[in-house]
Structures are given as structure tokens and as C-alpha cells.
Motif scaffolding. Structure first.
Motif, mmCIF file in Angstrom:
data_model
loop_
_atom_site.group_PDB
_atom_site.id
_atom_site.type_symbol
_atom_site.label_atom_id
_atom_site.label_comp_id
_atom_site.label_asym_id
_atom_site.label_seq_id
_atom_site.Cartn_x
_atom_site.Cartn_y
_atom_site.Cartn_z
ATOM 1 N N GLU A 174 2.162 83.473 58.181
ATOM 2 C CA GLU A 174 2.524 82.111 58.607
ATOM 3 C C GLU A 174 1.324 81.369 59.182
ATOM 4 O O GLU A 174 1.150 80.168 58.946
ATOM 5 C CB GLU A 174 3.653 82.157 59.641
ATOM 6 C CG GLU A 174 4.093 80.769 60.078
ATOM 7 C CD GLU A 174 5.313 80.776 60.975
ATOM 8 O OE1 GLU A 174 5.743 79.679 61.377
ATOM 9 O OE2 GLU A 174 5.844 81.873 61.288
ATOM 10 N N GLN A 175 0.478 82.089 59.930
ATOM 11 C CA GLN A 175 -0.693 81.429 60.493
ATOM 12 C C GLN A 175 -1.668 81.028 59.391
ATOM 13 O O GLN A 175 -2.320 79.978 59.468
ATOM 14 C CB GLN A 175 -1.390 82.336 61.511
ATOM 15 C CG GLN A 175 -2.372 81.611 62.407
ATOM 16 C CD GLN A 175 -1.710 80.496 63.215
ATOM 17 O OE1 GLN A 175 -0.754 80.723 63.950
ATOM 18 N NE2 GLN A 175 -2.213 79.281 63.079
ATOM 19 N N ALA A 176 -1.753 81.807 58.344
ATOM 20 C CA ALA A 176 -2.603 81.453 57.196
ATOM 21 C C ALA A 176 -2.077 80.198 56.502
ATOM 22 O O ALA A 176 -2.853 79.331 56.073
ATOM 23 C CB ALA A 176 -2.667 82.618 56.216
ATOM 24 N N VAL A 177 -0.750 80.095 56.398
ATOM 25 C CA VAL A 177 -0.138 78.885 55.821
ATOM 26 C C VAL A 177 -0.550 77.661 56.618
ATOM 27 O O VAL A 177 -0.929 76.617 56.061
ATOM 28 C CB VAL A 177 1.402 79.025 55.793
ATOM 29 C CG1 VAL A 177 2.051 77.685 55.445
ATOM 30 C CG2 VAL A 177 1.829 80.089 54.794
ATOM 31 N N TRP A 178 -0.478 77.780 57.925
ATOM 32 C CA TRP A 178 -0.811 76.664 58.811
ATOM 33 C C TRP A 178 -2.272 76.259 58.640
ATOM 34 O O TRP A 178 -2.603 75.067 58.546
ATOM 35 C CB TRP A 178 -0.528 77.092 60.254
ATOM 36 C CG TRP A 178 -0.484 75.988 61.264
ATOM 37 C CD1 TRP A 178 -1.151 74.791 61.230
ATOM 38 C CD2 TRP A 178 0.273 75.986 62.472
ATOM 39 N NE1 TRP A 178 -0.860 74.049 62.352
ATOM 40 C CE2 TRP A 178 0.016 74.756 63.127
ATOM 41 C CE3 TRP A 178 1.131 76.888 63.090
ATOM 42 C CZ2 TRP A 178 0.587 74.430 64.358
ATOM 43 C CZ3 TRP A 178 1.706 76.553 64.305
ATOM 44 C CH2 TRP A 178 1.440 75.345 64.932
ATOM 45 N N ALA A 179 -3.156 77.251 58.601
ATOM 46 C CA ALA A 179 -4.586 76.954 58.441
ATOM 47 C C ALA A 179 -4.856 76.246 57.117
ATOM 48 O O ALA A 179 -5.601 75.249 57.066
ATOM 49 C CB ALA A 179 -5.392 78.251 58.511
#
Length: 513
Positions: A174-179
């Protein structure tokens, strides 16, 4: 809306009645960009994660302790350590710095050269905690200026972030999606880098009926940024990959997901007829029209914008929007409490009015003229301007019966009152509208009655006053109207006055041709 830098494009549609409706609508679409630029876009381009997550990954404590608050020097030393525990602590400290709500030191962190090491940590599959902290730190750096986002991209972060979309850890993914969403939101250059890194299939693979709602919101927002920006548009392959999923997301009930999905569709329809067709052919119009009735502005605004974009397309695409019920919804939106919604609704309506006579007839049949006249009378000026454009487009394309219905709706009074506004283009457009209506009345042998009505409304006095306007085009147009349509009665008065004064027949009254 209209400003002095693009007036001619909008005025052309009134000068040549022979133009077909699609050409007039295309011109209306071009100049509608002013509407888009009038205020900051409602959707967020980039987002910084400022909440200290209570997720297990972020709260795991390393075995070896370090001081609670590290300086930037300590962080630089820590991230360059060969000890993964020290790397984690330093990266977490950097992330916390970058997550401060006020004045995060994005520039200092970039200048300290931390990005290459953070990118390396994204590849540390044995240490998901480290991957998570590094991805979060890079997310927040990419939320900054274009220069700071570029530093993340040129540091090689995109491909490892795409790789993390397949991480077994949901929080890391999910954090990769945000980035990636922040990177794509910077502009078309970085958006296309994300697309060319094969991010879209990996993003779509994450969507399932069991995905946490916060995760799905982030994916939807990132997809919307991948649809965003023109010059160039996202490639056709990417659009075709995303459209079925956007159709699926449009059926969701969560307002954030609906909002970002509608914004994505608004970006994809903000262009040529072919791009509009790609979206319309997915069958989204009925749901978009349904969402135009939403009580939440975050959903109503982009759904209305998307439908407004669609009716800038071909007559067939506009008819599909009408068939989906847009004209049933627009009257209420013209009465909306928010002027911004009134303005968007009037803009959409003006594109329908720029179409063929059957579209104008459907506009009349849905009783849209009364709320339109109400806006001309009582709306904020920015809304009145859009309403004037709608009337102008209606007048240009209408037949005689439709023009009669327009006059009977009471449109003349507010148009007369708007002749005093300090907006040259709007005044010129209104004068053009009067010219068309007077010409139509002449064909129906009703010009005398129309002239009397305009006089009763104070229109003659105002048009006469405009002959002295500082703008030459306004003065000349007003003069032409007076001479052609109101001059005869005036000339008779002059003749009578001359005859009374010329009792000795010393002078002869010369009648104007």
C-alpha cells in the motif's frame, strides 16, 4: 470563464450561422479550459503521509536501541551503516522527520543524499519493516516540489516501487501505491515513467472484494493520477487497461473511491471525440448521471465535470448523455446552493445548447429555460456569464419556434440588465443575441412588438448608451442595432420636429435611406 486572451474563439460561433453544431461545440470545448483554470483543481495532486501509523510494521522495535531523536547527521550515518537494525532506525527517524505536519525538511533530506540508500532499502525483501519505512520516506519526498519528485525518480525509485506492489506485506504494498501515486501526480513525464514501468497491471491485480477500504482508496487515487494530464495524454494502451476497472470502481459506495474514479474519468474525457468515445462506450453514463444527484460535493463535482466533458463531443455522444438522463438532473443543479455547481451545470448546458435543433428542443422539453433565466437574473456574475453563453448557443442554433419560446421564458429582461456589466465580451455576446432575435422577429412580422417589449425593459436606452462605449466594436454593434431595428421611429420623430421648426419652408427635411 472568458478572458481577453481567448475571446475570438468563442465569438466566432456567433458570426457564422452556417457553422455546424459539432464545430461550435468543439470551439466551446476549447475555451472551456478557462473554467477549469478558474480555481485550483478540487482533487489532490499529491499527498503526504503525516499520520504515524500504528500498524505492526511501523511499530516494531529493533533489538538494539538508539537515541529517541536522531539528528540529520545521525540519520546519514545510520542509513550508510552495514547493520540493518541501524539502517532501519535511521530510516524510520528520517521518515518521522518527513512526516511532520509543518515544515518537513524535504529539501535537507534530498540534499543530504539519502535517496539512493532509501531506494536500495526498497529492495531489502528480508526486511519488510525497512522496505516500509523507506517507501514511506520516499512517498513524502515525492509529495514535494517537482524538483524533489524528480530526485526520487532519478534516484531509481520507480521500478523497485512497482516491484513492491507484489509484496506479501499489505502495508508495504500500500505504501508503494501511495509513492507511485505521488510520482504520477507530478505531471505527464513522470506519469508515463510509472506507466512504462508496467505499474498498471500490478495495481489492477491488487483489487479484490476483500481488499481493505483504505488500500482501495489509495489504488483508486493512484489510478486517477495515471489518467491525469494532457500534452500528452496517457497512452491508449494504458487507458484501455484502466477503463474496465474504473467502470467497476464507479459502482462502489465509498465517496472517496467514487470521487477519485469520477476525476479519473473527467481527465480521460477532457479531449478529442475519440477519447470521449472510449469512456462512453464502457457504459458509464447512467451511473455518472446518477452520481450527479449526490449530496456530496466531492462526488457531484467530478461526475458533473465528466458529463460536461462528454457533451463537448459528437452529437451522438451528447445524445447518449441526454438519454442517460442528464437533462432531468441539470435543472436542479442550476438551482444548487453552491455557485460553483451552478457554473459547471450552466457550462454543461451550454454544450448541449451548441448542438442541433433536436437537442435544443429536448432542453426546452425538460423545462430548463426557467432556472436558466433565474440564474441570469440572480446568479453570481461568474455564473451569469456561463448562462449568457448558453443563451447565445441556443440562439445561434434554434429555429424560429424555439426562439419564440426563449423570448417567452423572460430571457430579455436579464439580458438587458447585463448590458451594463464591465465585461466587453459578454456585452458583445448579448448584443449578438439581440441581433439574432430581432432578425427572427422580422421574419415573423413580429419585430414591432419585440421592439416595444425591448423598449419597455429599458433596452433601447441601454443599447443607445452603448454607442458611446469606449470599445469600438461594442459601439459599432450597438449603432448597427439602433439603425437597423430602432431607427425608423427615431427618423419619423426627426422629420416631424423639422417640419414643425420649418414653418417658412426654408429647409427641407431629408429622409434617411
Amino acid at each position: 470563464m472568458p478572458t481577453l486572451d481567448v475571446p475570438e474563439e468563442r465569438l466566432r460561433k456567433f458570426k457564422y450561422r452556417g457553422k455546424d453544431a459539432s464545430m461550435r461545440r468543439q470551439q466551446r470545448m476549447v475555451v472551456s479550459l478557462e473554467l477549469r483554470k478558474a480555481r485550483k483543481d478540487e482533487q489532490t495532486l499529491k499527498r503526504r503521509n503525516i499520520i504515524d501509523s500504528c500498524l505492526d510494521l511501523a511499530s516494531e522495535k529493533p533489538a538494539t536501541g538508539m537515541p529517541g531523536s536522531l539528528t540529520l547527521g545521525d540519520i546519514i550515518k545510520g542509513v550508510n551503516s552495514s547493520d540493518p537494525v541501524l539502517c532501519f532506525q535511521a530510516t524510520q527517524a528520517a521518515r518521522k522527520m518527513l512526516s511532520r505536519e509543518r515544515n518537513p525538511p524535504l529539501k535537507l533530506v534530498v540534499e543530504a543524499g539519502l535517496i539512493p540508500r532509501l531506494v536500495e532499502f526498497l529492495k531489502s525483501s528480508l526486511y519488510p519493516c525497512l522496505q516500509f519505512e523507506a517507501a514511506w520516506a520516499l512517498t513524502n519526498i515525492a509529495s514535494g516540489t517537482s524538483e524533489q519528485t524528480r530526485a526520487v525518480v532519478e534516484g531509481g525509485a520507480v521500478q523497485p516501487l512497482v516491484g513492491l506492489l507484489s509484496s506479501p506485506s499489505v502495508t508495504v504494498s500500500e505504501q508503494a501505491v501511495w509513492a507511485l501515486g505521488n510520482i504520477a501526480g507530478d505531471g505527464p513525464e513522470f506519469r508515463d515513467i510509472v506507466i512504462s514501468s508496467n505499474a498498471i497491471p500490478h495495481l489492477l491485480a491488487l483489487i479484490s472484494s476483500t481488499i481493505p477500504i483504505t488500500f482501495l482508496r489509495n489504488i483508486t487515487w493512484t489510478l486517477s493520477n495515471l489518467c491525469r494530464n494532457k500534452n500528452p495524454y496517457p497512452c491508449e494502451k494504458a487507458v484501455k487497461q484502466m477503463l474496465p476497472v474504473l467502470f467497476y470502481l464507479l459502482q462502489h459506495q465509498d465517496s472517496e473511491i467514487l470521487s477519485d474514479t469520477c476525476w479519473a474519468l473527467s481527465y480521460l474525457t477532457d479531449g478529442c471525440n475519440e477519447r470521449i468515445g472510449q469512456v462512453v462506450n464502457t457504459g458509464v453514463l447512467p451511473r455518472l448521471v446518477e452520481l450527479m444527484t449526490s449530496s456530496e460535493l466531492s462526488v457531484l463535482t467530478p461526475s458533473l465535470r465528466t458529463v460536461g466533458n462528454i457533451v463537448t463531443g459528437t452529437d451522438q455522444q451528447t445524445q447518449m448523455a441526454i438519454d442517460a438522463g442528464m437533462l432531468k438532473v441539470l435543472p436542479q443543479l442550476l438551482k444548487h446552493a453552491k455557485p460553483a455547481i451552478q457554473k459547471e451545470a450552466a457550462w454543461a448546458l451550454s454544450n448541449v445548447a451548441a448542438g442541433p435543433r433536436q437537442h435544443i428542443q429536448q432542453l426546452i422539453a425538460h423545462d430548463i429555460l426557467p432556472p436558466l433565466v433565474a440564474l441570469l437574473k440572480n446568479g453570481e456574475f461568474k455564473v451569469q456569464k456561463e448562462a449568457v453563453w448558453t443563451v447565445a448557443n441556443f440562439t445561434t442554433g434554434a429555429n424560429l419556434d424555439q426562439l419564440i419560446q426563449l423570448v417567452h421564458s423572460g430571457v430579455l429582461e436579464p439580458l438587458v440588465n447585463l448590458l451594463t456589466v464591465p465585461d466587453v465580451k459578454i456585452v458583445l455576446i448579448i448584443l449578438d443575441v439581440f441581433t439574432y432575435i430581432l432578425q427572427a422577429a422580422e421574419k415573423l412580422s413580429e419585430k414591432e412588438n419585440l421592439c416595444l417589449l425591448i423598449e419597455e425593459l429599458g433596452g433601447i436606452d441601454r443599447i443607445e448608451a452603448l454607442q458611446l462605449h469606449e470599445n469600438h466594436q461594442i459601439g459599432q454593434t450597438a449603432l448597427n442595432i439602433i439603425e437597423k431595428h430602432f431607427g425608423e421611429e427615431e427618423d419619423e420623430g426627426i422629420i416631424l420636429l423639422d417640419q414643425l421648426l420649418d414653418q417658412d419652408n426654408e429647409f427641407r427635411c431629408i429622409t434617411k435611406n
